[in-house]
Design an enzyme around this catalytic site. Sequence first.
Site, PDB file in Angstrom:
ATOM      1  CG  ASP A  81      -1.950   1.022   1.290  1.00 11.85           C
ATOM      2  OD1 ASP A  81      -2.420   1.413   0.211  1.00 11.85           O
ATOM      3  OD2 ASP A  81      -2.328   1.451   2.403  1.00 11.85           O
ATOM      4  CD  GLU A 133      -4.291   8.034  -4.086  1.00  9.78           C
ATOM      5  OE1 GLU A 133      -3.943   6.990  -3.502  1.00  9.78           O
ATOM      6  OE2 GLU A 133      -4.554   9.088  -3.508  1.00  9.78           O
ATOM      7  CG  HIS A 179      -5.369   8.150   4.053  1.00  9.72           C
ATOM      8  ND1 HIS A 179      -4.619   8.783   3.093  1.00  9.72           N
ATOM      9  CD2 HIS A 179      -5.695   6.953   3.530  1.00  9.72           C
ATOM     10  CE1 HIS A 179      -4.486   7.993   2.046  1.00  9.72           C
ATOM     11  NE2 HIS A 179      -5.132   6.881   2.280  1.00  9.72           N
ATOM     12  CG  HIS A 210      -6.619   4.726  -0.747  1.00 14.55           C
ATOM     13  ND1 HIS A 210      -5.385   4.453  -0.209  1.00 14.55           N
ATOM     14  CD2 HIS A 210      -6.657   4.079  -1.931  1.00 14.55           C
ATOM     15  CE1 HIS A 210      -4.707   3.696  -1.055  1.00 14.55           C
ATOM     16  NE2 HIS A 210      -5.456   3.454  -2.104  1.00 14.55           N
ATOM     17  N   GLY A 212     -11.418   4.178   4.028  1.00 11.44           N
ATOM     18  CA  GLY A 212     -12.710   3.500   4.157  1.00 11.44           C
ATOM     19  C   GLY A 212     -13.158   3.208   5.579  1.00 11.44           C
ATOM     20  CB  SER A 213     -11.723   3.848   8.933  1.00 12.80           C
ATOM     21  OG  SER A 213     -10.698   2.872   8.929  1.00 12.80           O
ATOM     22  CG  ASN A 254      -7.215   0.807   0.688  1.00 12.49           C
ATOM     23  OD1 ASN A 254      -7.615  -0.169   0.058  1.00 12.49           O
ATOM     24  ND2 ASN A 254      -6.108   1.442   0.386  1.00 12.49           N
ATOM     25  CB  ILE A 255     -10.234  -0.880   6.659  1.00 13.06           C
ATOM     26  CG1 ILE A 255     -11.532  -0.770   5.855  1.00 13.06           C
ATOM     27  CG2 ILE A 255     -10.511  -0.726   8.164  1.00 13.06           C
ATOM     28  CD1 ILE A 255     -12.459  -1.946   6.018  1.00 13.06           C
ATOM     29  CB  ALA A 256      -5.311   1.727   8.190  1.00  6.90           C
TER      30      ALA A 256
HETATM   31  P1  13P Z   1      -8.541   4.795   6.863  1.00  2.00           P
HETATM   32  O1  13P Z   1      -7.704   5.847   7.483  1.00  2.00           O
HETATM   33  O2  13P Z   1      -9.948   5.281   6.609  1.00  2.00           O
HETATM   34  O3  13P Z   1      -8.554   3.538   7.616  1.00  2.00           O
HETATM   35  O4  13P Z   1      -7.935   4.498   5.412  1.00  2.00           O
HETATM   36  C1  13P Z   1      -6.868   3.603   5.260  1.00  2.00           C
HETATM   37  C2  13P Z   1      -6.296   3.601   3.877  1.00  2.00           C
HETATM   38  O5  13P Z   1      -6.826   4.188   2.965  1.00  2.00           O
HETATM   39  C3  13P Z   1      -5.048   2.847   3.674  1.00  2.00           C
HETATM   40  O6  13P Z   1      -4.507   3.029   2.407  1.00  2.00           O
END
Ligand code: 13P
Length: 313
Positions: A81, A133, A179, A210, A212-213, A254-256
């Site tokens: 990523d 991107e 993000h 990106h 996606g949280s 994407n989720i982090a």
């Molecule tokens: P979040 O901050 O919404 O979890 O996004 C994570 C992300 O896009 C990683 O590439």
Amino acid sequence: MHLSPEIFFKNCYGRYAIPAVNVFTMEQVLGLFSSGEKAKAPFIVQITPAARNYAGPEMLIAMINAAAKIFPKAMYAVHMDHGIEAHAFDAIRSNDYKSVMIDASHDSFKDNVKRTKAVVVEAHKKNIFVEAELGVLSGVEDDLSIDEKHARYTQPSEVQEFVELTGCDSLAVAVGTSHGAYKFSGGDGIQFAILEEIQRRLPEFPIVLHGGSAVNKEEIERINKARGQLMEGASGVSPEEIVKSIAYGVCKINIATDTRLLWTRVHREFFRDTPELFDPVIPGKTYMREYEKFMLEKFELLGATNKAIDMNV
Ligand code: 13P
């Protein structure tokens, strides 16, 4: 089984989406694999340059390979990523990844094309999938920070030319998400009119979201009740918006941040409630259990539960 996202996206386009989750620790890798196997859902394991700097690339890959042995029915892809060329080329050489991202989104269109194409040429020699991107997300992730005011949405008029010139396999777009835990500070949520126009110009082409949280309010409250100091304005993408985006060709979410908030809540509550304890195994187990629960709900929301059996491999 380690598969290419290409197989995942062919199956899911327009019907459901694949969660792509950033991992940094053993607990996250185990939580992710156990949930994927339990839900019979395909998933993408993502490694960022910051994660590689933290644990070391060998350690992360070794943990993922070990988890794949422990959960042999898991269907997953390993993805790099937000890499720059050095990370992408290293990942391609290593044979450990089925997919890499080259993030040249801060450059001009011309330079983005040039840098993306150079990675595509090398990756495709080994059948490695490339995410590019176009458009700039606002917000903060790892050591990547972009001033909100420079954020710009993806221009639909550019997407077709970009994909044709670069040969990339999927496209991350800037359509309102950012993000981190403080999304939409100056925006209006996901811009579906832009997504629709992108899909019209790139039919059947996998789109990546990106940021996606969900940034669940209840999590924020629990963290703050355990002496956290997260700001009131913390907010994420609503489940309704995420689900709606799938019909527009969004295949990868994407989720982090959500998994970090979960880590923070579990550990803050552990230290608050049992100040006499000092055993990392206890909150570690709670975190893995909560992580698995979080992912099972996410697979369900995205429609990915039970879809691993459709992969035809
Ligand atoms: P979040 O901050 O919404 O979890 O996004 C994570 C992300 O896009 C990683 O590439």
